[in-house]
Design an enzyme around this catalytic site. Structure first.
Site, PDB file in Angstrom:
ATOM      1  N   ARG A  46       1.236 -12.955  -5.555  1.00 13.87           N
ATOM      2  CA  ARG A  46       0.882 -12.060  -4.431  1.00 13.87           C
ATOM      3  C   ARG A  46       1.196 -12.732  -3.096  1.00 13.87           C
ATOM      4  O   ARG A  46       1.593 -12.085  -2.134  1.00 13.87           O
ATOM      5  CB  ARG A  46      -0.575 -11.630  -4.539  1.00 13.87           C
ATOM      6  CG  ARG A  46      -0.764 -10.659  -5.702  1.00 13.87           C
ATOM      7  CD  ARG A  46      -2.210 -10.324  -5.922  1.00 13.87           C
ATOM      8  NE  ARG A  46      -2.755  -9.568  -4.801  1.00 13.87           N
ATOM      9  CZ  ARG A  46      -4.068  -9.390  -4.630  1.00 13.87           C
ATOM     10  NH1 ARG A  46      -4.915  -9.935  -5.492  1.00 13.87           N
ATOM     11  NH2 ARG A  46      -4.523  -8.689  -3.617  1.00 13.87           N
ATOM     12  N   GLN A  71     -10.298  -4.450   3.700  1.00 11.04           N
ATOM     13  CA  GLN A  71     -10.525  -4.984   2.359  1.00 11.04           C
ATOM     14  C   GLN A  71      -9.293  -5.773   1.925  1.00 11.04           C
ATOM     15  O   GLN A  71      -9.335  -6.501   0.936  1.00 11.04           O
ATOM     16  CB  GLN A  71     -10.768  -3.857   1.362  1.00 11.04           C
ATOM     17  CG  GLN A  71     -11.976  -2.996   1.674  1.00 11.04           C
ATOM     18  CD  GLN A  71     -12.039  -1.792   0.760  1.00 11.04           C
ATOM     19  OE1 GLN A  71     -12.593  -1.833  -0.328  1.00 11.04           O
ATOM     20  NE2 GLN A  71     -11.450  -0.692   1.198  1.00 11.04           N
ATOM     21  N   VAL A 129      -6.171  -8.384   1.719  1.00 12.41           N
ATOM     22  CA  VAL A 129      -6.071  -9.850   1.844  1.00 12.41           C
ATOM     23  C   VAL A 129      -4.633 -10.264   2.188  1.00 12.41           C
ATOM     24  O   VAL A 129      -4.331 -11.441   2.278  1.00 12.41           O
ATOM     25  CB  VAL A 129      -6.525 -10.526   0.529  1.00 12.41           C
ATOM     26  CG1 VAL A 129      -7.999 -10.223   0.253  1.00 12.41           C
ATOM     27  CG2 VAL A 129      -5.680 -10.080  -0.662  1.00 12.41           C
ATOM     28  N   ASP A 130      -3.770  -9.260   2.449  1.00  5.85           N
ATOM     29  CA  ASP A 130      -2.331  -9.532   2.619  1.00  5.85           C
ATOM     30  C   ASP A 130      -1.945 -10.037   4.001  1.00  5.85           C
ATOM     31  O   ASP A 130      -0.791 -10.405   4.228  1.00  5.85           O
ATOM     32  CB  ASP A 130      -1.512  -8.270   2.250  1.00  5.85           C
ATOM     33  CG  ASP A 130      -1.925  -7.045   3.086  1.00  5.85           C
ATOM     34  OD1 ASP A 130      -1.906  -5.923   2.545  1.00  5.85           O
ATOM     35  OD2 ASP A 130      -2.277  -7.215   4.274  1.00  5.85           O
ATOM     36  N   HIS A 178     -12.719  -9.340   2.480  1.00  7.77           N
ATOM     37  CA  HIS A 178     -12.519  -9.923   1.142  1.00  7.77           C
ATOM     38  C   HIS A 178     -11.715 -11.217   1.196  1.00  7.77           C
ATOM     39  O   HIS A 178     -11.220 -11.672   0.174  1.00  7.77           O
ATOM     40  CB  HIS A 178     -11.818  -8.913   0.235  1.00  7.77           C
ATOM     41  CG  HIS A 178     -12.665  -7.728  -0.092  1.00  7.77           C
ATOM     42  ND1 HIS A 178     -12.131  -6.529  -0.519  1.00  7.77           N
ATOM     43  CD2 HIS A 178     -14.008  -7.545  -0.048  1.00  7.77           C
ATOM     44  CE1 HIS A 178     -13.115  -5.661  -0.723  1.00  7.77           C
ATOM     45  NE2 HIS A 178     -14.260  -6.251  -0.433  1.00  7.77           N
ATOM     46  N   GLY A 210      -6.660   4.613   3.440  1.00  8.22           N
ATOM     47  CA  GLY A 210      -5.996   4.003   2.289  1.00  8.22           C
ATOM     48  C   GLY A 210      -6.914   3.260   1.355  1.00  8.22           C
ATOM     49  O   GLY A 210      -6.610   2.153   0.907  1.00  8.22           O
ATOM     50  N   SER A 249      -9.734   3.799  -2.088  1.00  3.29           N
ATOM     51  CA  SER A 249     -10.267   4.686  -3.132  1.00  3.29           C
ATOM     52  C   SER A 249     -11.785   4.785  -3.039  1.00  3.29           C
ATOM     53  O   SER A 249     -12.402   5.573  -3.754  1.00  3.29           O
ATOM     54  CB  SER A 249      -9.861   4.153  -4.510  1.00  3.29           C
ATOM     55  OG  SER A 249     -10.336   2.820  -4.660  1.00  3.29           O
ATOM     56  N   LEU A 269      -3.772   9.107   1.035  1.00  3.05           N
ATOM     57  CA  LEU A 269      -2.689   9.854   0.387  1.00  3.05           C
ATOM     58  C   LEU A 269      -3.241  10.982  -0.474  1.00  3.05           C
ATOM     59  O   LEU A 269      -2.743  12.107  -0.453  1.00  3.05           O
ATOM     60  CB  LEU A 269      -1.852   8.894  -0.474  1.00  3.05           C
ATOM     61  CG  LEU A 269      -0.510   9.434  -0.970  1.00  3.05           C
ATOM     62  CD1 LEU A 269       0.411   9.732   0.206  1.00  3.05           C
ATOM     63  CD2 LEU A 269       0.163   8.421  -1.905  1.00  3.05           C
TER      64      LEU A 269
END
Ligand code: BV8
Length: 249
Positions: free
Chosen positions: A63, A95, A97-98, A113, A194, A196, A221
């Site tokens: 990742r 949320q 982590v990128d 997170h 974005g 859920s 979406l």
């Protein structure tokens, strides 16, 4: 349908993996998502790390590698524009982590997170440190501070796994923003983008914000299970929806 912002509106935004999807980062629960190909218990829990730290490091190294190749999309940039105009009346809680919000220029940002590009020790209380190293099969980095004390400590990604508490300072910062908004005279809006809405405590923020008087907006979406918690739903890809959503009056 526009989210109107005037001179004393406060805006709390929560983002999830969907806001990075158009940058090419896989989400978790969509088709072919991360959790479809990697059992959560094995790669995103402390138990999984204890059982096979090499597998966990391979999962996060892949990742990290992927996150280095992608770029913020118009959805990330739209949120930076709103922050620039609103200043301290804006807070972005992610949320994700990128690291894409930070790379896009977001500053009033809480990475609840943690971050793919920070590492800490599984065994000692050392501070998380910046780290973008990638580890191949069988390569589990050891903690040098533990080793210096003659102890065996393993380094781990500084990411909050399932069953782990979030950083109390993170939760306090969010609670303080919501409380300030509750007390303030102006309008308070909460926008989730974005996500859920399945993972707590993030998924509980919409209820906390509404209890403080917020008008709840969702940009997603598809309609997630918690769609009913929101008064407004702007359906579509966030890279298209966010640049058109806000109206400053
Ligand atoms: C905690 C790190 C206190 C990993 C993550 C039983 C036992 C133990 C705990 C629990 C339990 N029951 C409940 C809990 C609490 C648990 C939890 O919520 N579990 C859920 C699954 C039921 N939470 C925790 O454990 C938290 N800690 O509560 O501590 C405690 C402790 C012990 C016992 C009880 C309580 C810690 C939660 C943090 C876990 N770590 N991430 C990693 O990232 O590597 S969470 C993980 O899910 C990711 O961070 C991710 O961000 C997050 C949420 O997922 P989403 O971001 O929403 O992504 P998803 O794929 O699901 O959805 C994407 C959405 O985007 C979709 O709706 C899609 O339609 C939309 N979309 C797609 N493309 C686009 C788009 N939208 C717009 N535009 C597009 N282009």
């Amino acid at each position: 349908m526009r989210l109107t912002i005037d001179s004393d509106t406060r805006l709390l935004v929560l983002t999830g993996a969907g806001v990075s999807a158009e940058s090419g980062v896989p989400t978790f629960r969509d088709a072919n998502g991360l959790w479809e190909n990697h059992p959560i218990e094995q790669v995103a829990t402390p138990e999984g790390f204890r059982a096979d730290p090499g597998l966990v490091w391979r999962f996060y190294s892949e990742r990290r590698r992927k996150a280095k190749t992608v770029h913020p999309n118009p959805g990330h940039h739209a949120l930076v524009d709103v922050e620039t105009r609103m200043g301290d009346r804006f807070l972005l809680v992610t949320q994700n982590v990128d690291g894409l919000h930070r790379r896009a220029g977001s500053e009033r940002l809480v990475e609840m997170h943690g971050s793919l590009f920070e590492t800490r020790c599984f065994h000692c209380e050392r501070e998380p440190f910046a780290d973008d190293s990638e580890h191949g099969p069988g390569d589990v980095p050891a903690c040098d501070l533990c080793a210096a004390k003659g102890r065996r400590g393993l380094l781990r990604p500084a990411i909050v796994w399932f069953g782990e508490m979030l950083d109390p300072f993170v939760m306090q910062r969010i609670a303080r923003f919501i409380e300030d908004a509750r007390r303030a005279a102006g309008r308070f809006a909460f926008l989730a983008v974005g996500t859920s809405g399945l993972v707590y405590p993030a998924a509980g923020l919409v209820r906390e914000a509404r209890a403080a008087g917020a008008e709840a907006w969702l940009a997603n979406l598809e309609a997630p299970d918690n769609r009913g918690a929101f008064q407004h739903f702007a359906q579509g890809p966030s890279g298209k929806v966010l640049p058109e959503l806000f109206e400053f009056v």
